[in-house]
Design an enzyme around this catalytic site. Structure first.
Site, PDB file in Angstrom:
ATOM      1  N   ASP A  59      -7.694  -9.971   0.529  1.00  0.00           N
ATOM      2  CA  ASP A  59      -7.599  -8.544   0.208  1.00  0.00           C
ATOM      3  C   ASP A  59      -7.091  -7.720   1.389  1.00  0.00           C
ATOM      4  O   ASP A  59      -6.709  -8.260   2.430  1.00  0.00           O
ATOM      5  CB  ASP A  59      -8.927  -8.015  -0.343  1.00  0.00           C
ATOM      6  CG  ASP A  59     -10.014  -7.847   0.717  1.00  0.00           C
ATOM      7  OD1 ASP A  59      -9.740  -7.996   1.928  1.00  0.00           O
ATOM      8  OD2 ASP A  59     -11.160  -7.547   0.318  1.00  0.00           O
ATOM      9  N   SER A  60      -7.120  -6.413   1.245  1.00  0.00           N
ATOM     10  CA  SER A  60      -6.593  -5.506   2.264  1.00  0.00           C
ATOM     11  C   SER A  60      -7.334  -5.598   3.592  1.00  0.00           C
ATOM     12  O   SER A  60      -6.828  -5.164   4.618  1.00  0.00           O
ATOM     13  CB  SER A  60      -6.663  -4.055   1.760  1.00  0.00           C
ATOM     14  OG  SER A  60      -5.904  -3.910   0.592  1.00  0.00           O
TER      15      SER A  60
ATOM     16  N   HIS B  95       0.850  -1.182   0.000  1.00  0.00           N
ATOM     17  CA  HIS B  95       0.000   0.000   0.000  1.00  0.00           C
ATOM     18  C   HIS B  95       0.893   1.241   0.000  1.00  0.00           C
ATOM     19  O   HIS B  95       1.814   1.344   0.815  1.00  0.00           O
ATOM     20  CB  HIS B  95      -0.926  -0.004   1.217  1.00  0.00           C
ATOM     21  CG  HIS B  95      -1.891  -1.142   1.220  1.00  0.00           C
ATOM     22  ND1 HIS B  95      -1.550  -2.416   1.628  1.00  0.00           N
ATOM     23  CD2 HIS B  95      -3.192  -1.195   0.850  1.00  0.00           C
ATOM     24  CE1 HIS B  95      -2.592  -3.213   1.507  1.00  0.00           C
ATOM     25  NE2 HIS B  95      -3.611  -2.497   1.041  1.00  0.00           N
TER      26      HIS B  95
END
Length: 198
Positions: A110-111, A67
């Site tokens: 996922d995040s 990120h």
């Protein structure tokens, strides 16, 4: 079993993705000539069959999602999952110019530690770097299903991809750009590897 999976699940997706972006349907009135719409469908089916019959079967393994430190706050990054573990399969072809295209399906964490499903088509322009090593740069057109967007309803995306490695094994990355000025929603670099199984 894997060939059956690709034929039944990814071929229809490839056909659908090849038809994205069309602004109008062909005329309902039939003519002796093949319409643009019919030709596009025919070409997509032929390409899908070529992937299934001639494509190299590969496994894709992911493990890291970076990120952007400049687009997320430190507090937000601490909350997010960067261990994007997951796997998928691909069918890969080389064209007459030795560039690479592949059809794939993949699921990752996922995040937010939830499953993210992806299926799509990718094309890379390849350049030799010496010996058996090559680098690629291209794009992927895909459908993504996530719990935090559209209640898991798949949505389309087009993203840049890059790779380095040999024809049979590559380190790859896909880049998701920032779509919001909000510091809680920034850019992401997904890193994964692909190994031929044939």
């Amino acid at each position: 079993m894997l060939k059956s999976f690709f034929k039944h699940y990814l071929s229809p997706f490839f056909i659908a993705s090849a038809l994205l972006g069309t602004s109008s349907l062909a005329s309902a009135q039939q003519t002796e000539e093949t319409s643009w719409w019919q030709q596009t469908k025919s070409d997509a089916v032929a390409k899908g069959n070529k992937f299934m019959d001639d494509g190299q079967l590969s496994i894709m393994l992911s493990g890291y999602a970076h990120h952007g430190r400049g687009t997320y706050t430190a507090e937000r990054i601490a909350e997010l999952n960067e261990r994007a573990w997951g796997m998928g399969f691909a069918k890969t072809l080389r064209d007459s110019k030795d560039n690479e295209e592949f059809l794939y399906g993949m699921v990752i964490s996922d995040s937010h530690f939830k499953p993210q499903w992806m299926a799509g088509y990718a094309y890379e322009w390849m350049r030799p770097l010496g010996g058996n090593v090559e680098a690629g740069l291209g794009y992927t057109a895909l459908l993504i299903s996530r719990t935090d967007y559209f209640s898991n309803v798949p949505f389309p995306a087009v993203l840049p991809v890059a790779s380095i490695g040999t024809k049979s094994s590559k380190l790859m990355a896909a880049y998701v750009p920032r779509f919001s000025k909000n510091k809680g929603n920034g850019d992401v670099l997904l890193v994964f590897v692909r190994f031929d199984l044939n």
